[in-house]
Design a protein around this motif. Structure first.
Motif, PDB file in Angstrom:
ATOM      1  N   ASP A   3      64.539  52.284  51.562  1.00  0.00           N
ATOM      2  CA  ASP A   3      65.898  52.183  51.024  1.00  0.00           C
ATOM      3  C   ASP A   3      66.211  53.339  50.076  1.00  0.00           C
ATOM      4  OD1 ASP A   3      66.678  49.902  52.382  1.00  0.00           O
ATOM      5  OD2 ASP A   3      66.283  48.544  50.710  1.00  0.00           O
ATOM      6  N   ASP A  26      72.726  46.961  41.786  1.00  0.00           N
ATOM      7  CA  ASP A  26      72.999  46.019  42.866  1.00  0.00           C
ATOM      8  C   ASP A  26      74.193  45.151  42.506  1.00  0.00           C
ATOM      9  OD1 ASP A  26      70.915  46.808  44.519  1.00  0.00           O
ATOM     10  OD2 ASP A  26      69.493  45.447  43.590  1.00  0.00           O
ATOM     11  N   HIS A  28      69.220  56.162  50.921  1.00  0.00           N
ATOM     12  CA  HIS A  28      70.445  56.170  50.120  1.00  0.00           C
ATOM     13  C   HIS A  28      70.411  57.245  49.041  1.00  0.00           C
ATOM     14  CE1 HIS A  28      70.250  52.111  51.857  1.00  0.00           C
ATOM     15  NE2 HIS A  28      71.551  52.267  51.965  1.00  0.00           N
ATOM     16  N   LEU A  83      67.425  51.479  43.754  1.00  0.00           N
ATOM     17  CA  LEU A  83      67.999  52.809  43.886  1.00  0.00           C
ATOM     18  C   LEU A  83      68.185  53.413  42.503  1.00  0.00           C
ATOM     19  CD1 LEU A  83      69.145  54.782  45.980  1.00  0.00           C
ATOM     20  CD2 LEU A  83      71.354  53.656  45.701  1.00  0.00           C
ATOM     21  N   TRP A 118      74.756  52.515  46.827  1.00  0.00           N
ATOM     22  CA  TRP A 118      74.092  52.431  48.114  1.00  0.00           C
ATOM     23  C   TRP A 118      74.788  53.272  49.191  1.00  0.00           C
ATOM     24  CZ3 TRP A 118      69.300  50.605  48.028  1.00  0.00           C
ATOM     25  CH2 TRP A 118      68.944  49.804  46.940  1.00  0.00           C
TER      26      TRP A 118
END
Length: 176
Positions: free
Chosen positions: A39, A123, A43, A118, A49
């Motif tokens: 991930d 999130d 990204h 990330l 994202w």
């Protein structure tokens, strides 16, 4: 199965929010492997994202699998063939859709730090992700199961949250 049976290049695949990154980090600490979170490679950092270009992602992925000692979590079927050719072991997390949804809501609503997050991102609950977990992933289960059966490497399937917890205990893994 002993953790060492999986070798030095371990792939962890399964549904979103099944615990792949958490398990990858725990294995990396225990075995001294590099934890690679797909991930994060897929990204752009400091975004909500936003994906990289396909070519950039594949280049980052292929550079990561060129290493000799890693544990890599994530699916991204576009890169699975070359990843699986390099893998010495495979773990399939096959937790229920309800467990994945619960983990998704918990991490987006209550957790500020998580494994595989990330960089610079935060999130948040997204309808697309709920749809992916509830509708798309259940259809992918047959694909993951068939792929798992075809690979000729040491492999382990963990089909519940309690099986994952038992694996942590059996292998002496820690969350941090």
């Amino acid at each position: 199965m002993n953790l060492s049976d999986l070798g030095d290049r371990i792939c962890i695949v399964g549904p979103s929010n099944s615990g792949k990154s958490t398990l990858a980090n725990a294995i990396a600490r225990k075995r001294g492997l590099e934890a690679v979170h797909l991930d994060v490679l897929h990204h752009l950092p400091n975004t909500d994202w936003e994906p990289r270009s396909r070519d950039e992602f594949i280049a980052l992925h292929d550079a990561a699998i060129a290493g000799e000692r890693w544990v890599m979590d994530g699916n991204y079927s576009v890169c699975m063939p070359q990843r699986f050719r390099r893998a010495t072991g495979l773990i399939l997390l096959d937790v229920s859709t309800s467990a994945s949804l619960l983990r998704y809501f918990r991490r987006t609503l209550f957790e500020t730090k998580r494994h595989g997050a990330l960089e610079g991102g935060r999130d948040s609950v997204k309808w697309d992700m709920i749809h992916h977990i509830a509708v798309v992933q259940p259809r992918n289960r047959k694909h993951y199961s068939a792929m798992f059966d075809e690979l000729d490497v040491p492999k382990l399937q963990l089909s519940s949250v309690s099986a994952i917890k038992q694996c942590f205990q059996d292998w002496g893994l820690t969350l941090s």
